[in-house]
Write an enzyme that holds these catalytic residues in place. Structure first.
Site, mmCIF file in Angstrom:
data_model
loop_
_atom_site.group_PDB
_atom_site.id
_atom_site.type_symbol
_atom_site.label_atom_id
_atom_site.label_comp_id
_atom_site.label_asym_id
_atom_site.label_seq_id
_atom_site.Cartn_x
_atom_site.Cartn_y
_atom_site.Cartn_z
ATOM 1 N N TYR A 54 3.801 -18.172 9.676
ATOM 2 C CA TYR A 54 4.060 -17.212 8.841
ATOM 3 C C TYR A 54 5.192 -17.408 8.015
ATOM 4 O O TYR A 54 6.597 -17.762 8.706
ATOM 5 C CB TYR A 54 3.974 -15.772 9.339
ATOM 6 C CG TYR A 54 2.547 -15.395 9.644
ATOM 7 C CD1 TYR A 54 1.397 -15.925 8.885
ATOM 8 C CD2 TYR A 54 2.388 -14.020 10.186
ATOM 9 C CE1 TYR A 54 -0.005 -15.655 9.400
ATOM 10 C CE2 TYR A 54 0.882 -13.629 10.756
ATOM 11 C CZ TYR A 54 -0.163 -14.330 10.000
ATOM 12 O OH TYR A 54 -1.429 -13.736 10.298
ATOM 13 N N SER A 262 1.808 -3.747 5.090
ATOM 14 C CA SER A 262 2.838 -3.250 4.226
ATOM 15 C C SER A 262 4.105 -3.467 4.750
ATOM 16 O O SER A 262 4.289 -2.950 6.078
ATOM 17 C CB SER A 262 2.434 -1.842 3.835
ATOM 18 O OG SER A 262 3.381 -1.500 2.789
HETATM 19 P P1 NAP Z 1 -3.497 -5.669 3.900
HETATM 20 O O1 NAP Z 1 -3.033 -4.338 4.097
HETATM 21 O O2 NAP Z 1 -4.803 -5.944 3.130
HETATM 22 O O3 NAP Z 1 -2.491 -6.067 2.233
HETATM 23 C C1 NAP Z 1 -1.197 -5.858 2.432
HETATM 24 C C2 NAP Z 1 -0.544 -5.760 0.869
HETATM 25 O O4 NAP Z 1 -1.324 -4.594 0.089
HETATM 26 C C3 NAP Z 1 0.933 -5.816 0.837
HETATM 27 O O5 NAP Z 1 1.258 -6.764 -0.221
HETATM 28 C C4 NAP Z 1 1.121 -4.211 0.411
HETATM 29 O O6 NAP Z 1 2.530 -4.306 -0.419
HETATM 30 C C5 NAP Z 1 0.067 -4.014 -0.470
HETATM 31 N N1 NAP Z 1 -0.250 -2.472 -0.524
HETATM 32 C C6 NAP Z 1 -0.580 -1.820 0.680
HETATM 33 N N2 NAP Z 1 -0.772 -0.598 0.269
HETATM 34 C C7 NAP Z 1 -0.640 -0.549 -1.058
HETATM 35 C C8 NAP Z 1 -0.438 0.409 -2.073
HETATM 36 N N3 NAP Z 1 -0.922 1.619 -1.786
HETATM 37 N N4 NAP Z 1 -0.721 0.021 -3.562
HETATM 38 C C9 NAP Z 1 -0.321 -1.282 -3.838
HETATM 39 N N5 NAP Z 1 -0.359 -2.333 -2.765
HETATM 40 C C10 NAP Z 1 -0.298 -1.746 -1.628
HETATM 41 O O7 NAP Z 1 -2.802 -6.646 4.706
HETATM 42 P P2 NAP Z 1 -2.503 -8.167 4.705
HETATM 43 O O8 NAP Z 1 -1.149 -8.362 4.444
HETATM 44 O O9 NAP Z 1 -3.426 -9.006 3.825
HETATM 45 O O10 NAP Z 1 -2.963 -8.613 6.333
HETATM 46 C C11 NAP Z 1 -2.322 -7.645 7.458
HETATM 47 C C12 NAP Z 1 -1.829 -8.285 8.605
HETATM 48 O O11 NAP Z 1 -3.096 -9.255 9.031
HETATM 49 C C13 NAP Z 1 -0.568 -9.634 8.237
HETATM 50 O O12 NAP Z 1 0.575 -9.243 8.242
HETATM 51 C C14 NAP Z 1 -1.166 -10.671 9.178
HETATM 52 O O13 NAP Z 1 -0.314 -10.007 10.406
HETATM 53 C C15 NAP Z 1 -2.624 -10.479 9.666
HETATM 54 N N6 NAP Z 1 -3.421 -11.599 8.987
HETATM 55 C C16 NAP Z 1 -4.060 -12.336 9.636
HETATM 56 C C17 NAP Z 1 -4.829 -13.377 9.197
HETATM 57 C C18 NAP Z 1 -5.465 -14.266 10.096
HETATM 58 O O14 NAP Z 1 -6.244 -15.230 9.617
HETATM 59 N N7 NAP Z 1 -5.628 -13.930 11.443
HETATM 60 C C19 NAP Z 1 -4.927 -13.692 7.892
HETATM 61 C C20 NAP Z 1 -4.209 -12.799 7.170
HETATM 62 C C21 NAP Z 1 -3.541 -11.839 7.620
HETATM 63 P P3 NAP Z 1 3.702 -3.584 -0.053
HETATM 64 O O15 NAP Z 1 4.053 -4.301 1.257
HETATM 65 O O16 NAP Z 1 4.388 -3.364 -1.108
HETATM 66 O O17 NAP Z 1 2.985 -2.205 0.541
#
Ligand code: NAP
Length: 297
Positions: A54, A262
């Site tokens: 990451y 987030s």
């Molecule tokens: P997500 O919750 O789908 O997306 C997060 C993104 O959405 C952030 O950029 C956030 O921005 C934005 N967001 C959230 N609420 C919002 C709103 N109300 N309006 C606009 N934008 C909003 O999750 P993800 O980060 O993709 O994944 C979550 C976690 O899963 C990762 O941190 C990681 O630990 C894990 N992951 C694992 C894998 C795997 O292959 N195992 C792959 C991907 C991810 P802000 O920060 O500005 O709120």
């Protein structure tokens, strides 16, 4: 926040998990990160999700810097991290590839421990299925890491049911999760056997990108879905549509643990409140239909 034993003989985690994939985008100093960790701990979110890769191999170290500033936080956290992907951002890698050799797994854990400033990892996951994975070799690495006390529990991520069962067949202890993408935008694991196997084994999946990595809020093709989420949010007296999405994921009978992505404290707080929402079967299927664009057959 609910706490949940994620598998028979598995660890107890917070039902919602804080994901640190995007940490380097948040621009937080180590002191600000201490505050952010403290805030989600106060919400009861004690489990944190990392991976060696990451932030181009920088997120674990940034998190470790915060733990060095406030060492007492470590014992309040369950740390999940992953290994098995090699990216071009590491000097010496000439092609992005997967690597699940015994030597790589053990070295990767040693590096994660050092970067995270801790002497043990609560849960280690193989990040992606590796076509060249020798299950006996992975099992050998897991057994050795467990015996040394460096890793307490083991699991996988993005594995098919067959890949999960193969690795499980070589291990003297249970894999405790499969971390997979689950959201209204990614419903394949709901019907391709992935979550059925989890329910069968009483193993809880971890759910990544529940909000489609943020696409849910911006992409024009999700207008109908957003409006259905808003409507159901009003019916449930929810504060935001992400609460409704997390409740949709948690409604699944395999009881997934959503990972919040987030870096915005108020959004994390709003997300955590989803624990109190329960969708009816009809509401759940309205979201399914709005996301897929068609009714059930
Ligand atoms: P997500 O919750 O789908 O997306 C997060 C993104 O959405 C952030 O950029 C956030 O921005 C934005 N967001 C959230 N609420 C919002 C709103 N109300 N309006 C606009 N934008 C909003 O999750 P993800 O980060 O993709 O994944 C979550 C976690 O899963 C990762 O941190 C990681 O630990 C894990 N992951 C694992 C894998 C795997 O292959 N195992 C792959 C991907 C991810 P802000 O920060 O500005 O709120």
């Amino acid at each position: 926040m609910q706490r949940i034993g994620i598998a028979p003989q598995g660890p107890v985690f917070s039902r919602m998990v804080m994901g640190y994939w995007r940490l380097m985008d948040w621009g937080k100093s180590a002191r600000q990160l201490v505050d952010f960790i403290t805030e989600h701990l106060e919400l009861g979110i004690t489990t944190v999700d990392h991976a060696d890769i990451y932030g181009d191999y920088r997120c674990e170290a940034a998190f470790g810097e915060a733990l060095k500033l406030a060492p007492a936080l470590r014992e309040r956290l369950e740390i999940v991290t992953k290994c098995g992907i090699a990216t071009l951002s590491k000097p010496g890698n000439t092609i992005g590839h997967y690597i699940t050799t015994r030597q790589h797994i053990i070295q990767s854990v040693e590096s994660s421990l050092s970067r995270l400033a801790t002497d043990n990892i609560n849960l280690l996951l193989i990040h992606r299925p590796d076509p060249l994975m020798d299950a006996d070799e992975v099992a050998d690495a897991f057994v050795s890491l467990r015996q040394s006390g460096k890793v307490r529990h083991f699991g996988v991520s993005n594995f098919s049911p067959a890949q999960f069962s193969l690795l499980q067949s070589r291990l003297p202890f249970g894999l405790v999760t499969n971390q997979v993408e689950i959201s209204p935008l990614c419903q394949d694991p709901l019907l391709d056997g992935t979550l059925d196997l989890m329910q069968q084994l009483r193993v809880h999946p971890m759910a990544w990108s529940c909000l489609g990595g943020g696409r849910l809020f911006s992409a024009p093709e999700y207008i109908t879905l957003r409006s259905e989420l808003e409507q159901i949010g009003q019916e449930l007296d929810a504060k935001s549509i992400e609460q409704v999405v997390y409740a949709w994921v948690m409604r699944l009978p395999s009881q997934p643990l959503p990972i919040i992505g987030s870096g915005n404290s108020s959004r994390v707080r709003a997300g955590a409140a989803a624990i109190d929402l329960t969708l009816t079967r009809e509401q759940w299927f309205r979201i399914r239909r709005a996301a897929l664009g068609y009714d059930v057959p």
